[in-house]
Design a protein around this motif. Structure first.
Motif, PDB file in Angstrom:
ATOM      1  N   ARG A 153      36.918  46.764  31.462  1.00 28.73           N
ATOM      2  CA  ARG A 153      37.647  45.681  32.133  1.00 28.73           C
ATOM      3  C   ARG A 153      37.422  45.802  33.639  1.00 28.73           C
ATOM      4  O   ARG A 153      37.700  46.847  34.226  1.00 28.73           O
ATOM      5  CB  ARG A 153      39.138  45.736  31.821  1.00 28.73           C
TER       6      ARG A 153
ATOM      7  N   VAL B  69      39.026  47.008  43.407  1.00 30.07           N
ATOM      8  CA  VAL B  69      38.325  46.808  42.143  1.00 30.07           C
ATOM      9  C   VAL B  69      38.635  47.988  41.234  1.00 30.07           C
ATOM     10  O   VAL B  69      38.425  49.146  41.609  1.00 30.07           O
ATOM     11  CB  VAL B  69      36.795  46.695  42.354  1.00 30.07           C
ATOM     12  N   ASN B  70      39.139  47.684  40.051  1.00 27.08           N
ATOM     13  CA  ASN B  70      39.467  48.717  39.071  1.00 27.08           C
ATOM     14  C   ASN B  70      38.564  48.535  37.854  1.00 27.08           C
ATOM     15  O   ASN B  70      38.531  47.467  37.246  1.00 27.08           O
ATOM     16  CB  ASN B  70      40.936  48.623  38.647  1.00 27.08           C
TER      17      ASN B  70
ATOM     18  N   GLY C 112      34.396  38.047  40.069  1.00 28.18           N
ATOM     19  CA  GLY C 112      35.840  38.287  40.136  1.00 28.18           C
ATOM     20  C   GLY C 112      36.408  38.037  41.517  1.00 28.18           C
ATOM     21  O   GLY C 112      37.513  37.485  41.658  1.00 28.18           O
TER      22      GLY C 112
ATOM     23  N   ILE D 292      44.310  37.723  41.718  1.00 30.99           N
ATOM     24  CA  ILE D 292      43.842  38.739  40.784  1.00 30.99           C
ATOM     25  C   ILE D 292      42.961  38.072  39.734  1.00 30.99           C
ATOM     26  O   ILE D 292      43.184  36.919  39.353  1.00 30.99           O
ATOM     27  CB  ILE D 292      45.024  39.478  40.114  1.00 30.99           C
ATOM     28  N   ALA D 293      41.927  38.810  39.324  1.00 32.61           N
ATOM     29  CA  ALA D 293      40.993  38.275  38.321  1.00 32.61           C
ATOM     30  C   ALA D 293      40.619  39.393  37.366  1.00 32.61           C
ATOM     31  O   ALA D 293      40.617  40.576  37.731  1.00 32.61           O
ATOM     32  CB  ALA D 293      39.756  37.692  38.998  1.00 32.61           C
ATOM     33  N   LEU D 294      40.288  39.014  36.152  1.00 34.85           N
ATOM     34  CA  LEU D 294      39.898  39.969  35.118  1.00 34.85           C
ATOM     35  C   LEU D 294      38.649  39.465  34.418  1.00 34.85           C
ATOM     36  O   LEU D 294      38.625  38.338  33.911  1.00 34.85           O
ATOM     37  CB  LEU D 294      41.026  40.151  34.095  1.00 34.85           C
TER      38      LEU D 294
ATOM     39  N   ALA E  55      39.199  35.325  42.264  1.00 39.59           N
ATOM     40  CA  ALA E  55      40.497  35.711  42.828  1.00 39.59           C
ATOM     41  C   ALA E  55      40.772  35.015  44.151  1.00 39.59           C
ATOM     42  O   ALA E  55      41.937  34.752  44.493  1.00 39.59           O
ATOM     43  CB  ALA E  55      40.541  37.229  43.008  1.00 39.59           C
TER      44      ALA E  55
ATOM     45  N   HIS F  16      35.112  40.926  31.879  1.00 43.02           N
ATOM     46  CA  HIS F  16      34.755  41.958  30.902  1.00 43.02           C
ATOM     47  C   HIS F  16      33.272  42.308  31.030  1.00 43.02           C
ATOM     48  O   HIS F  16      32.418  41.422  31.163  1.00 43.02           O
ATOM     49  CB  HIS F  16      35.060  41.467  29.479  1.00 43.02           C
TER      50      HIS F  16
ATOM     51  N   GLU G  20      38.770  44.567  36.944  1.00 47.18           N
ATOM     52  CA  GLU G  20      39.955  43.936  37.541  1.00 47.18           C
ATOM     53  C   GLU G  20      39.793  43.903  39.053  1.00 47.18           C
ATOM     54  O   GLU G  20      39.471  44.928  39.672  1.00 47.18           O
ATOM     55  CB  GLU G  20      41.212  44.711  37.172  1.00 47.18           C
ATOM     56  N   ILE G  21      39.997  42.728  39.635  1.00 46.93           N
ATOM     57  CA  ILE G  21      39.868  42.546  41.087  1.00 46.93           C
ATOM     58  C   ILE G  21      41.188  42.012  41.636  1.00 46.93           C
ATOM     59  O   ILE G  21      41.725  41.021  41.128  1.00 46.93           O
ATOM     60  CB  ILE G  21      38.720  41.567  41.436  1.00 46.93           C
ATOM     61  N   HIS G  22      41.681  42.687  42.658  1.00 45.58           N
ATOM     62  CA  HIS G  22      42.950  42.269  43.288  1.00 45.58           C
ATOM     63  C   HIS G  22      42.722  42.098  44.773  1.00 45.58           C
ATOM     64  O   HIS G  22      42.138  42.965  45.440  1.00 45.58           O
ATOM     65  CB  HIS G  22      44.044  43.310  43.054  1.00 45.58           C
TER      66      HIS G  22
END
Length: 496
Positions: free
Chosen positions: A20, A67-68, A88, A3-5, A92, A7, A22-24
């Motif tokens: 934000r 991806v969020n 990201g 997971i990566a965050l 990740a 900005h 966010e990649i999982h």
């Protein structure tokens, strides 16, 4: 780690809202899912990112990629999130190793080759990143604009180059913007080029000194458009904060700010412009002409030819200096503190009362033509002036007026007096301040108001003009002669 965050920022009006990214990377069949209210351009990001990673020599993880883009209720548009999504995924999946990404923001669109393409509306995000003391990573094509905002800027050409920098293989220097273009008022059309029209030149100086709105009426060829085009050359250069705000508005409509960075903008939309073109709008609201004229001049030629409903949208911005646009998905505001200058012919043929050129329909066509302008709109225009035709002798003679730079010095001095005395231009003075400064003139003004049938708004606007006339005359108190001249500019242009 899986997971990566990172900005980034989305645009909401002229504001840049934090996002934000966010990649999982999770178990399951390989796939690429995006959530967070993305529009079509953002959803297509997965295809651009996939090709950019492969063509850049990186490995696309054979996992389920989610991806969020948070917050989830904020609409996201454009290709500006390609870069943080790609970085990201690399972070990740462990392809970047352990890198320090604290206090960094990422904006950029990826080409299929992995090159970074410039994106529009970068300046609001750069200004926000500078206020947050964050390093902003942008495409090389946006580097000058981002650095101009004062942000700590890292301008890169490709995803491969960026990753080499993050891993320490190369060291990219911080981008430094070239000096912004200076004040080029000397390059603007000069007032001395206009033959005759001493009254119009005087009113133009008053309008520039106090920031007042102006309506000029007269036959075709009298010089109304030429006079309006000379007004920006009489105005002072923008302060840096003002120039950045203006450039941020323009960046929402184009990839780069206007080249004349410190010059007040001058907008002259055609009379066929629609209400959304003038005030702004769209599914993702963008600024219209009145916001693009913020801190500058909005010139409306052939004013009665505009659709009445288009002109009525000017009423609120003239009072408040803002435009509010409400849509189902967004409600945004744009600054719109512009100086309105308008021109009109007295009738459709333009030669009302001329026995040789006129059409002879004074009572019918002229009245219908002039009724297209509402009383409330006319009340909000400070200066009304009749511009007569220029005689052939005057037109063929030598220039008989002062150059713009000389008049501009008087305008600058008058504005300095206003800012020293009250901290704002005379056009922004409230009614209480104006009435308190009248002193012994109140009984006389009461009679004048009744004779001229002035509304309260029209009277207050005339008092603001009188204060400006006094400032140009180096007078601390508004005298009877200043009031008389100001009231003479409330002549009714709408009576044949």
């Amino acid at each position: 780690m899986s997971i990566a965050l990172l900005h980034s920022r989305a645009t909401l009006g002229i504001r840049a809202v934090p996002v934000r990214v966010e990649i999982h990377l999770g178990p399951g069949l390989p796939g690429f899912t995006m959530v967070g209210l993305p529009d079509t351009a953002v959803r297509e990001s997965k295809d651009r990112v996939r090709s950019a990673l492969i063509n850049g020599g990186f490995r696309l993880p054979q996992q389920r990629i989610t991806v969020n883009l948070a917050p989830a209720d904020l609409p996201k548009d454009g290709g500006r999130f390609d870069l943080p999504i790609a970085v990201g995924i690399l972070l990740a999946s462990g392809q970047l190793g352990r890198v320090e990404l604290k206090d960094m923001e990422w904006i950029g669109e990826l080409a299929l080759s992995g090159a970074l393409s410039p994106v529009p509306a970068i300046l609001p995000g750069a200004l926000a990143a500078a206020r947050a003391c964050h390093t902003l990573v942008v495409p090389a094509g946006n580097g000058d604009e981002a650095a101009l905002a004062g942000a700590d800027t890292l301008a890169v050409n490709s995803l491969t180059e960026l990753c080499a920098h993050l891993k320490g293989d190369i060291r990219l220097p911080r981008h430094t913007a070239p000096p912004p273009p200076g004040d080029d008022a000397g390059q603007s059309p000069c007032l001395s080029q206009i033959r005759g029209q001493p009254a119009a030149k005087r009113v133009l100086e008053i309008a520039a000194a106090g920031g007042h709105s102006l309506l000029m009426g007269g036959p075709p060829g009298a010089g109304k458009s030429m006079l309006a085009s000379r007004l920006p050359g009489l105005l002072p250069p923008l302060e840096r904060d003002q120039a950045l705000e203006v450039a941020a508005i323009h960046s929402l409509r184009q990839a780069r700010p206007a080249p004349a960075f410190l010059q007040p903008p001058y907008r002259a939309p055609h009379h066929t412009a629609s209400a959304p073109a003038l005030v702004g709008g769209g599914g993702r609201p963008r600024p219209g002409e009145i916001s693009l004229a913020h801190q500058g001049v909005l010139f409306l030629d052939e004013l009665p030819e505009f659709q009445p409903r288009v002109l009525e949208v000017l009423r609120e911005p003239l009072e408040t200096g803002e435009v509010h646009i409400a849509r189902a998905a967004q409600q945004v505001s744009f600054p719109a503190r512009f100086q309105l200058v308008a021109a009109m012919n007295p009738c459709p043929c333009g030669y009302l009362g001329d026995p040789e050129k006129g059409c002879g329909y004074e009572c019918e066509k002229a009245k219908r033509y002039q009724r297209r302008l509402s009383g409330p709109l006319m009340d909000r225009i400070d200066l009304h002036l009749e511009v007569p035709a220029v005689s052939p002798d005057t037109l063929m003679g030598d220039p008989d007026g002062e150059p713009s730079l000389v008049v501009r010095e008087r305008v600058l001095a008058a504005r300095e007096r206003q800012m020293h005395r009250q901290g704002r231009l005379n056009r922004e003075l409230d009614a209480d301040w104006l009435m308190a400064s009248l002193g012994p003139h109140k009984p006389w003004l009461t009679g004048v108001m009744e004779r001229l049938e002035l509304s309260a708004r029209a009277l207050h606007r005339s008092l603001r003009v009188a204060r400006t006339i006094a400032d140009l005359a180096h007078q601390e108190r508004v005298g009877r002669e200043h009031l008389r001249e100001a009231l003479s500019y409330r002549q009714n242009l709408l009576k044949p």
